[in-house]
Scaffold this active site. Sequence first.
Site, PDB file in Angstrom:
ATOM      1  CD  GLU A  50     -12.943  59.726   6.778  1.00  0.00           C
ATOM      2  OE1 GLU A  50     -12.790  60.366   5.714  1.00  0.00           O
ATOM      3  OE2 GLU A  50     -14.053  59.587   7.333  1.00  0.00           O
TER       4      GLU A  50
ATOM      5  CG  HIS B 270     -16.655  58.529   2.754  1.00  0.00           C
ATOM      6  ND1 HIS B 270     -15.302  58.694   2.533  1.00  0.00           N
ATOM      7  CD2 HIS B 270     -16.911  59.067   3.968  1.00  0.00           C
ATOM      8  CE1 HIS B 270     -14.771  59.304   3.585  1.00  0.00           C
ATOM      9  NE2 HIS B 270     -15.718  59.547   4.466  1.00  0.00           N
TER      10      HIS B 270
ATOM     11  CD  GLU C 206     -19.477  62.675   4.007  1.00  0.00           C
ATOM     12  OE1 GLU C 206     -18.636  63.400   4.574  1.00  0.00           O
ATOM     13  OE2 GLU C 206     -19.643  61.466   4.300  1.00  0.00           O
ATOM     14  CG  HIS C 207     -14.636  63.701   2.327  1.00  0.00           C
ATOM     15  ND1 HIS C 207     -13.458  64.040   2.937  1.00  0.00           N
ATOM     16  CD2 HIS C 207     -15.257  62.840   3.168  1.00  0.00           C
ATOM     17  CE1 HIS C 207     -13.355  63.408   4.093  1.00  0.00           C
ATOM     18  NE2 HIS C 207     -14.432  62.672   4.259  1.00  0.00           N
TER      19      HIS C 207
END
Lengths: 433, 420
Positions: A142, A67, A70-71
């Site tokens: 997040e 993840h 991905e960012h």
Amino acid sequence: MQVKEYEQFNETSYQTKLDNGLTVTMLPKAGFHKTYAVFTTNYGSIDNTFVPAGGSELHRYPDGIAHFLEHKMFEKADHDAFQTFGKYGASANAFTSFTRTSYLFSATRNLRENLETLLDFVQDPYFTAKTVEKEKGIIGQEIEMYNDDPSWRLYFGMIGNLYPNHPLQYDIAGTTDSIAKITADDLYAAYRTFYHPENMTLFIVGKLNPDEVLDWINTNQAKKHFDAFQPIERKLPATAIDGHDIIPYRMIDMPVNRAKTVVGVKGLAPIEAGLPALKYRAGVNILLELLFGDTSQNYLKLYDQGVIDDTFGYDFELQNDFNFLTFSGETDQPAQFDAAIIAGLENWSSAVDGQEDLLAMVKKEMIGRVVFMANSLESIANRYDQRLFGHTTLFDEPATIASLTLADIQAIARQLLTSQAISEYQIQPATKG
Amino acid sequence: MQVQLAKGVQLTTVTSHQFKTNQIIVNFRAPIQRDEITKRALITNLLETSSADYPDQRALAHALAAMYGAAFGAGVSRKGPTHSLQLAITVPNERYLETDQPLTASAIQFLQNIIYRPLVHDGQFDQATFDRQVINLKASIDSVADDKQYYAAQKLNEALFADQPAQQIPSYGVTEDLADLNATDLYAYYQRILARDQIDIIVVGDVDVADVTTRWRSVGFTDRPTDQLAPFYQHKNLGHYVEVQEHQALSQAKLNLGYDLPVFYRDEHYYAALVFNELFGGSPLSKLFMNVREKASLAYYASSSLDTFRGVMKVQAGIDGKNHDQVLQIIDDQLTAIKNGDFTDDLVDQVKLGLINDFESSLDSQRTFAIQALIDDLTHREVSDEVWLQQIQAVTREQIQAVAQLVTLNNGFFLNGGVA
């Protein structure tokens, strides 16, 4: 290009594998203004132990790395991919699941420029110590946001019960502690291992001309060099096939007004990828509808007794390496809710045996739902999963649904709904102090 | 195509081959009244789960499944000073199925059964169904507060519309009103809705317009007492900032801000306001996203939205509570920057392209046509797609700055986290 016509739906899919290994699938939609493209790598949150490309030994990476990567893909030395998409009027996004990382855009104009932007930014990694550090604050927020979300906590609580020794139980984004350890070198290692075209797919649906689009993609890919693909070695811990490692019950307190509860069932048998997986998913969904769908006797009885209400829902998660069912809802009586669901699961045969008429109706309903999804570019694209379902699309589903018999459904139930695979997880309102 | 079936009853048919389903929506609209909101929400729940022909959910679900999984739902919403109660059904187009069943005709019949043949005995809604739905509505209103983003947005709304109770409460009602309702009065109120509310029927898909019109004409709608509702509510500008704070045991704090912005749907500043909002906080290219999230790493989300039926703008951010003052300052700085013209022409071009992309993309959703038909019928400010695009393209820097000048921060709601 392989061309597949779905006459009943007036749809056609086009598929090919490029020289560099990338699988490209296109589905033109007449009358649509928008094109939706998804570029996916078979790499998700559970893949935290693998042999890095060029290496020879398994290495354990921090949770949340897929993840995090991905960012960070969006940020480049002198620009941000969001800006480039913005310049061409596209709306872009990305998401990471347990098993996949997808980058996507949708646009009504400048398809070629946007497609090239998508391919270029995902195929051009740029990570520095400084940019990695900066992202920790954003992802930290997040993670905090999801921590406060009771539905998210409920879902991961259940996964922790079903897979106590498996990376599936960790939040996709990781924890503030785990992401603190992520370095630029880790991101490069993960990138080089999993972002080879051979491990990726590109799915494009909507306003498009397949020959023209394929031409653009070939021209773009021909400019780039990729090393020969090395098969990926990932390690996932074995989970007990008899389910003895499952935690049967846990409960937490949260500042909520109403209790929330979930009953989970772990699929103990592995499912064969390709068409069998597509058929299995359809079969399980039919079984669930017969047991607890709004057309079932159970549903009406429990609703009228106030055990379940409109918050009740169920879900079947099927991936290559795992599958499980969840039944969840809000209730003032979680114990009663769980007991009713478990009784319904254990007595499945009373809701299934002899129900040919109901089965016919449920199949009709499920085939109708495929027609609904045909309206949505996002549904068509997100339904596609090459590693799990092979070269099938949404439009292969109706024939699969139609082929299922009551005997198939009974066979699935006998194998899936075993008492030792069942677990409960509850969130109780914290006493206000 | 549009036909008036009676005074205040419109049938709009949008024929399109793009979609593989047909959608039928019936919308009942009335001036919003504080005391009627919860009643209307409860009626929605009753209609969604029972009728004389389908007395319980299972019978209803069977009827829908038999129409190849028709999707049926009912809901309530607010638009400025109006409240809508809406029923919608979508069915697959028969041509994509191996069947002779006339699904669209069945779906129209189904909706008419739901609306005109509710589950009623002796002049009241069925008592058991009524009791069950009161319990369920109470539970669902209570649990909305468990979604902290939603909760914070609702608390801001309360503060922002302190002078007008009908604007303060959610469109789905409040629990304290439920205790006063009974099955007899509620049925009488439903009769009033049927007789007096504005009705919009919208049919979208590959349908036979003449056949659809005949089927709706046969209902025999009667004239409504008025056929024009006020489309806008004018928010009262406080002129200064007032913040309400609350503490809960949460990991992430929520900061929600409400601004007065007297720009209304398709009035002279409307298109410039759309571009302004996109630039300020409405997109990932926006000032808020770039500065609060990307530069300062203070939030996962920080965005703005407009309500051009009430003349307000809202900002929402999920932050670490200790950064409250800093975030508030950065948000304010972004507004000042736009007022001062501190933004590039490139960025303006990009956010315009983003708006155009959203607009053109929305044409790929069947629902868009119904939403637009309802707004057109309320405001009578219809424009063609071409004019809409031209208006966005024509927005200038000066017009964006002028909109920013109209913005006044009024209310804040700060839901702080940490240990309660």
